[in-house]
Design an enzyme around this catalytic site. Structure first.
Site, PDB file in Angstrom:
ATOM      1  CE  LYS A  68      -5.993  -0.011   1.599  1.00 42.64           C
ATOM      2  NZ  LYS A  68      -6.687  -0.647   2.948  1.00 42.64           N
TER       3      LYS A  68
ATOM      4  CD  GLU B 181      -2.687   1.358   2.339  1.00 41.77           C
ATOM      5  OE1 GLU B 181      -2.758   0.462   3.275  1.00 41.77           O
ATOM      6  OE2 GLU B 181      -3.400   2.408   2.418  1.00 41.77           O
TER       7      GLU B 181
END
Ligand code: 13P
Length: 344
Positions: A224, A179
């Site tokens: 992500k 992420e």
């Protein structure tokens, strides 16, 4: 379920399913509870999350996995059942946040830029989390748009840490959610969609370069990212269709097609905007990866409000959560409409 990284990763982004990010640290969940005037005790956090995980319809049909915080993965429901067992019974995969937070990056931009910590001892912590049932993990790197920022030093340090984390996860049989978040809530006046596109592309390029160097198996990970969107304080806001098209353009330029899926963060978008953007992207079609959600705020805000910390509101909280999960499931299939949103 298969224990192969590739199979777990594909299950996390299965058609019409996405991830519930319920991994707020104790500090963050306190801020959320403050808004409903609820004291953040261990029991209150348990009650709130138990309400979500016992939303059987949502967990079975729309949620592939849940990102947990250290406290929650060890916590038991009111009746003594481990929370992990409750979500597993509904067919949802337990995941765990393993970074220990974004800390000021030493140097001239220390007041603005951060590097995410948590690599020391991570191998041992991952082995422990695997025993507790986690089959995927999350590490969030934060990139801030400001005057002179991000610096290459910040992008590089965060990309490198993400790659070291991802390699350790795969060694432990755990799928890494990678992420890198380019924040949308900066102060920068020139933080328009073009600037977000430029910084997101730069960041993702650096991240995939580091993942390659660390020999991370791209088929056994989930990305992500943020969407490509104007900063919240920017006067020039882009249309929803623009956000969808610009995001796809950046992802196509940077994310190898061997990555099975991309699960977006909501990052401070309104619930409905986060859903609409995801649906418009999937409606574009012909994409090499699954595109879905891994929302925290945009999946939980309505449920938290409806619940309000009161036991008599559990059903209302679950209804609100199930509705948002269903709307985002439709968006993951490119089938959400404002009409369906209102119909419910
Ligand atoms: P938001 O969807 O609220 O941005 O949270 C997702 C998340 O997990 C951030 O790390």
């Amino acid at each position: 379920m298969s224990e192969r990284l590739e199979d777990i990763a594909r299950a996390m982004v299965a058609p019409g399913k996405g991830i519930l990010a319920a991994d707020e640290s104790s500090g963050t969940i306190k801020k959320r509870f403050d808004k409903i005037n609820l004291t953040s005790t261990e029991d209150a956090r348990r009650d709130y999350r138990e309400m979500l995980f016992r939303s059987t319809d949502a967990m079975k049909n729309y949620v592939s996995g849940v990102i947990l915080y250290d406290e929650t993965i060890r916590q038991k429901a009111k009746d003594g059942k481990p929370l992990v067992d409750i979500m597993k019974a509904a067919g949802s995969i337990p995941g765990i946040k393993v970074d220990t937070g974004a800390k000021p990056l030493a140097g001239p931009t220390a007041k603005i830029e951060t590097v995410t910590e948590g690599l020391d001892g991570l191998r041992e912590r991952l082995a422990d989390y695997y025993k507790l049932g986690a089959r995927f993990a999350k590490w969030r790197a934060v990139i801030t748009i400001a005057d002179g920022c991000p610096t290459w030093n910040c992008v590089k340090a965060n990309a490198h840490a993400l790659a070291r984390y991802a390699a350790l996860c795969q060694e432990a049989g755990i799928v890494p959610i990678v992420e890198p978040e380019v924040l949308m809530d900066g102060e920068h006046s020139r933080h328009d969609i073009d600037e977000c596109a430029r910084v997101t592309e730069w960041t993702l390029r650096a991240v995939f370069r580091e993942l390659y160097d660390a020999r991370v198996n791209l088929e056994g990970m989930v990305l992500k990212p943020n969407m490509v969107i104007a900063g919240q304080k920017c006067a020039k806001q882009a249309s929803a269709q623009d956000v969808a098209e610009r995001t796809i353009k950046v992802l196509k330029a940077t994310v190898p097609s061997s990555v099975p899926g991309i699960a977006f963060l909501s990052g401070g978008q309104s619930d409905e905007a986060a859903t609409e953007h995801l649906s418009l992207m999937n409606a574009i079609g012909n994409l090499p990866w699954a595109l879905t959600f891994s929302y925290g705020r945009a999946l939980q805000a309505a449920a938290l409000q409806a619940w309000g910390g009161k036991p008599e509101n559990v059903a209302a909280g679950q209804r609100a959560f199930t509705h948002r999960a269903k709307m985002n499931s439709l968006a993951a299939l490119g089938k959400w409409t404002a009409k369906l949103e209102k119909a419910a």
